[in-house]
Design an enzyme around this catalytic site. Structure first.
Site, PDB file in Angstrom:
ATOM      1  N   HIS A   1      16.199  41.161  20.758  1.00 42.07           N
ATOM      2  CA  HIS A   1      16.666  42.540  20.873  1.00 42.07           C
ATOM      3  C   HIS A   1      16.244  43.126  22.223  1.00 42.07           C
ATOM      4  O   HIS A   1      15.271  42.679  22.823  1.00 42.07           O
ATOM      5  CB  HIS A   1      16.115  43.389  19.721  1.00 42.07           C
TER       6      HIS A   1
ATOM      7  N   ASP B   1      20.406  42.068  20.960  1.00 41.26           N
ATOM      8  CA  ASP B   1      21.078  43.118  20.201  1.00 41.26           C
ATOM      9  C   ASP B   1      20.495  44.500  20.494  1.00 41.26           C
ATOM     10  O   ASP B   1      19.390  44.630  21.038  1.00 41.26           O
ATOM     11  CB  ASP B   1      20.943  42.854  18.701  1.00 41.26           C
TER      12      ASP B   1
END
Length: 421
Positions: free
Chosen positions: A382, A237
């Site tokens: 992430h 992400d």
């Protein structure tokens, strides 16, 4: 001359009589059937493969009178007694009758959906012989320990030959009826810990995890995880940025593994070349909204704008509109689901949170994956600029998963949904 001739004739008759007596058996000592006169060879013949197929068409395997269409585990226990062991799996259980070379998979209602035979004669059967008799399988699945050759039958069941990678021969066969498990939902609990969270934050996260799991069971376009198969997906992400995201792409490429990038529209605008690199490397480029705001706090028009803006920004770089959205923070409600559906999106969340945004430590990131991984897991990481430890952990995660025989796939493959509109 007559005496010698008569003597020879007499000797011949005695000899003949002796041979005849030796070969004759009383009727009660005769073998009861042709199989005893001509015992089966250890190696299964073409006729026996034909028998396997004939039984499979009835939902049966050798050594068992039960089937995957009508039989229940209660019937098995009534006839055979209690199994040596029962193993619990997601959505069902497996009962082992070792002395009978048979294992039964059954659902919570007791209906048998998987029947496996471990008859030792099967181990003389090679895949070449099976392919010679049955042709190429519909599907083949492989890992370091075994290969699974799947033949689809007319009654929508599957006959599987499981081949040992060591012996190159059949270890066991399975007849599988998916209709008896189709109503079961395989939804995983969300795993992952951090020692950097306060007690209040941890309780809040635990509460959200319980609520979102229930929410996904009520909406057919919201996913926490994939099916109960030895596959997982790695997701990233908050990118792209100019350093960590390209480095993660390089690691994935080095290991020939597909990743899934949930990019923010605002960051796509800043780093289009990184988006293009991810896409051209064969990874999925997906939406994480435009500004990373809590969509559940917005009105419908603002939600529409967030989703549409990110999709259009991605489309301007790769020429395709994404069809998968991950909501920021996982915040999702009925309005977000409805708007997403209207704009052609499925919502994909996660079942393992590495918490690389909280405890930024490669050791903990790896531990959260390796210590919790299950079939179908969607793993959250992430790829924004302060995730150096995620980059460091990624090779270790990939190597550990592959050692555990997990196939690392993209979300399109794992969930059988479209990545792009």
């Amino acid at each position: 001359m007559r005496a010698p001739v008569l003597m020879l004739i007499l000797i011949f008759l005695i000899t003949l009589s002796g041979c005849s007596t030796k070969k004759s058996l009383p009727i009660e000592e005769l073998p009861s059937n042709d199989n005893e006169l001509h015992p089966k060879e250890v190696s299964p013949s073409s006729f026996e493969i034909e028998q396997i197929m004939k039984l499979a068409s009835k939902g049966m395997v050798i050594d068992s009178p039960f089937n995957v269409f009508e039989s229940s585990i209660q019937q098995v226990k009534s006839s055979w007694g209690e199994p040596e062991q029962i193993d619990e799996v997601a959505g069902g259980s497996y009962a082992t009758y070792k002395e009978r070379n048979t294992v039964f998979g059954f659902n919570p209602e007791g209906e048998i959906y998987d029947l496996r035979s471990y008859n030792e004669n099967l181990r003389e059967l090679t895949m070449e012989k099976v392919e010679h008799e049955l042709g190429q399988p519909k599907d083949m699945r492989k890992n370091n320990q075994e290969s699974i050759y799947v033949y689809e039958l007319q009654n929508n069941t599957e006959l599987k030959f499981i081949i040992s990678s060591n012996t190159k021969r059949v270890d066991h066969i399975s007849i599988y009826n998916p209709a008896r498990i189709k109503t079961q939902q395989y939804v995983l609990d969300i795993k992952g810990n951090s020692n950097q969270l306060t007690d209040k934050a941890w309780r809040s996260m635990q509460n959200w995890r319980v609520q979102i799991k229930k929410f996904t069971t009520e909406h057919n376009n919201v996913y926490l995880n994939g099916p109960n198969k030895k596959m997982v997906a790695l997701t990233f992400d908050d990118g792209p940025d100019e350093t960590i995201t390209p480095a993660i792409i390089d690691v994935l490429n080095d290991y020939n593994v597909k990743g899934n990038f949930f990019f923010l529209g605002s960051n796509v605008k800043l780093h289009p070349e990184v988006v293009k690199k991810a896409y051209e490397s064969g990874h999925l480029v997906l939406s994480h909204s435009f500004n990373h705001v809590e969509l559940t706090r917005l009105g419908k028009g603002e939600v529409e704008k967030e989703i549409k803006g990110a999709g259009e920004e991605i489309q301007s770089v790769i020429g395709k509109m994404p069809a998968i959205l991950r909501t920021p923070y996982g915040d999702t409600n009925d309005q977000v689901v409805n708007v997403s559906k209207e704009q052609g999106y499925s919502i994909v969340l996660w079942s393992i949170d590495t918490l690389d945004w909280s405890q930024k430590d490669a050791t903990n990131i790896v531990k959260n994956v390796v210590g919790n991984v299950r079939n179908g897991d969607i793993i959250l990481m992430h790829s924004d600029s302060d995730k150096m430890e995620t980059e460091k952990a990624l090779p270790l995660i990939i190597e550990a998963l592959e050692k555990m025989n997990y196939e690392i796939v993209d979300l399109e493959t794992l969930l059988n949904i479209k990545a792009y509109q």
